[in-house]
Design an enzyme around this catalytic site. Structure first.
Site, short mmCIF file in Angstrom:
data_model
loop_
_atom_site.label_atom_id
_atom_site.label_comp_id
_atom_site.label_asym_id
_atom_site.label_seq_id
_atom_site.Cartn_x
_atom_site.Cartn_y
_atom_site.Cartn_z
N GLY A 119 1.25 3.43 1.30
CA GLY A 119 0.54 3.15 0.05
C GLY A 119 -0.88 3.69 0.12
O GLY A 119 -1.14 4.71 0.77
N GLU A 120 -1.78 3.05 -0.57
CA GLU A 120 -3.20 3.40 -0.61
C GLU A 120 -3.47 4.73 -1.33
O GLU A 120 -4.62 5.13 -1.48
CB GLU A 120 -3.81 3.47 0.81
CG GLU A 120 -3.68 2.18 1.60
CD GLU A 120 -4.18 2.30 3.04
OE1 GLU A 120 -4.74 3.37 3.40
OE2 GLU A 120 -4.03 1.33 3.79
N GLY A 121 -2.42 5.43 -1.75
CA GLY A 121 -2.57 6.75 -2.33
C GLY A 121 -2.33 7.87 -1.34
O GLY A 121 -2.46 9.05 -1.68
#
Length: 345
Positions: free
Chosen positions: A311-313
Site C-alpha cells: 500500500g502507501e502508493g
C-alpha cells in the site's frame, strides 16, 4: 453530497494521436503498452505532446472500527506508528518517492492518536476512527461528504502547485476489510473470493475475517445506492481518496492507481462518476488475493505484477517510469518523414 463535474476526454484528437504514434520510427504497435498509454495521456491532456509535471503521492491515513473484531493481524496502533515512520522518511513509500521524484503529502483523515502535525502531517481528521460496521454504519453521510470535500481540497492544492499526475496511498489497519466488502457489493463477486490475508493473516485468520465480513453484509440495512454502501463500510482515508480521485479527474489530471485498497477506491469513485476511469492508470496487480479478480471485473490492465502488498502508493510509484517512457516516446522519437526513413511495416 459534493458535486463533481467530470467530462470524458474529447475524442476528436484520437485520430491525430494514433497517426503520430504510428509514424514514429518503429514498426506499428511495436512499443505495445507504451503506445496505449501515450494515446490515453494525449487524450486526457488534449495534446500531441503530453507532459508530466510535479508528481505527487497523496497518502491518507485513518483508523477503522472493524478492527475490534480481530480481522487484522496488525494491531490498531500500527496506523499511527507507521505514519510516524513515514513522516521521518523511513518507510517504503519514502525511498520510492525520493527515487522517482514524487512529493509526498501525508494527510490525517481519522487516526486515533495525537499526531505531530507540526512535522508536516495535514490535519483533515473527521473523527478518530470509523465506527464498527459490524454493528452499524462506519460513518454518517455528513462525514462521508466531509471526506469527499477534504480529499478534493488536497488535490486542488497540489494542482495549483503545478501537479498534473498524482498517485494515492493509504495507511489504515483494517482497510482491506472495507475494501473486500466494497468489492463484493459493487462487482457481485462472492465475498469469499474478495477476502484475503491483509497484513498477514493465516488461513484461520482469513476464515474468521470472512465470517465477520459476511455477518456485516448480512446486517446491512442500507440501500443499493453507492453512497449508502460507501458510507456504511468505508474508511475515512478511503473516502478522502475517492474525493481526491474525482477532483483529479475534474481537473484533467492523470491518476496512478495503487493496489487493492486504492483500486477499490477507484471502483467506488466510478460508481459515483463513471467518467473517472478515463483518467486512471493502474500501476500494478498486488498480492492480495482479490486484486486480480477486481482488476478483471473493472476491465483494468495493470502495468506491473511484482507481488506487492504494502500500500502507501508504492506500486503506483513503481509504475511511474513506464508512464514517463510513454510520454518520452511521444516527444523524443523521430518520425519516418523527418528522419528520411522508409516505413517498414
Amino acid at each position: 453530497m459534493k458535486d463533481f463535474h467530470i467530462e470524458r476526454p474529447d475524442e476528436s484528437l484520437r485520430t491525430a494521436l494514433i497517426e503520430k504514434i504510428d509514424n514514429l520510427t518503429k514498426p506499428k504497435g511495436s512499443l505495445g503498452r507504451l503506445e496505449e498509454l501515450a494515446l490515453q495521456i494525449g487524450l486526457v491532456q488534449q495534446t500531441l505532446s503530453p507532459t508530466l509535471s510535479h508528481p505527487h503521492n497523496v497518502l491518507f491515513a485513518a483508523d477503522h472500527g472493524i478492527v475490534e473484531e480481530g480481522v487484522s493481524k496488525s494491531p490498531k496502533e500500527i496506523t499511527w506508528q507507521q505514519l510516524s515512520n513515514i513522516v521521518h522518511g523511513g518507510a517504503g513509500v519514502n525511498f520510492l518517492c525520493r527515487q522517482h521524484g514524487f512529493k509526498l503529502v501525508v494527510v490525517d483523515a481519522g487516526v486515533d492518536y495525537d499526531l505531530p502535525y507540526h512535522k508536516g502531517i495535514i490535519n483533515c481528521s473527521v473523527r478518530r476512527s470509523t465506527r464498527n460496521f459490524l454493528k452499524g454504519p462506519a460513518m454518517t453521510h455528513e462525514e462521508m461528504n466531509l471526506c469527499l470535500e477534504r480529499g478534493a481540497d488536497i488535490i486542488g492544492r497540489i494542482h495549483a502547485d503545478g501537479c498534473n499526475v498524482v498517485s494515492f496511498g493509504e495507511m489504515g489497519i483494517g482497510n482491506t476489510s472495507s475494501s473486500s466488502v466494497w468489492m463484493h457489493l459493487f462487482t457481485g463477486i462472492p465475498l469469499k473470493e474478495c477476502v484475503g490475508a491483509g497484513s498477514g493473516l493465516d488461513a484461520d485468520g482469513v476464515l474468521h475475517k470472512y465470517r465477520i465480513l459476511q455477518q456485516a453484509v448480512d446486517n446491512y440495512t442500507g440501500s443499493d445506492s453507492a453512497t449508502d454502501r460507501i458510507a456504511w463500510f468505508g474508511g475515512y482515508e478511503m473516502v478522502m481518496a475517492i474525493g481526491g480521485m474525482l477532483r483529479a479527474a475534474e481537473l484533467k489530471m492523470l491518476i496512478l492507481v495503487d493496489g487493492f485498497i486504492m483500486t477499490n477506491c477507484m471502483l467506488a469513485a466510478s460508481r459515483l462518476h463513471p467518467e473517472v476511469m478515463a483518467y486512471a492508470i493502474f500501476g500494478h496487480q498486488g498480492d492480495e488475493s482479490g486484486h486480480k479478480l477486481l482488476l478483471q471485473a473493472m476491465h483494468a490492465r495493470p502495468l506491473l505484477s511484482l507481488d506487492l502488498r504494502l500500500g502507501e502508493g508504492t506500486g503506483a510509484i513503481c509504475a511511474y517510469p513506464i508512464v514517463v517512457s510513454a510520454v518520452n516516446m511521444m516527444n523524443e522519437m523521430d518520425t519516418f518523414a523527418h528522419a528520411s526513413i522508409t516505413k517498414y511495416f
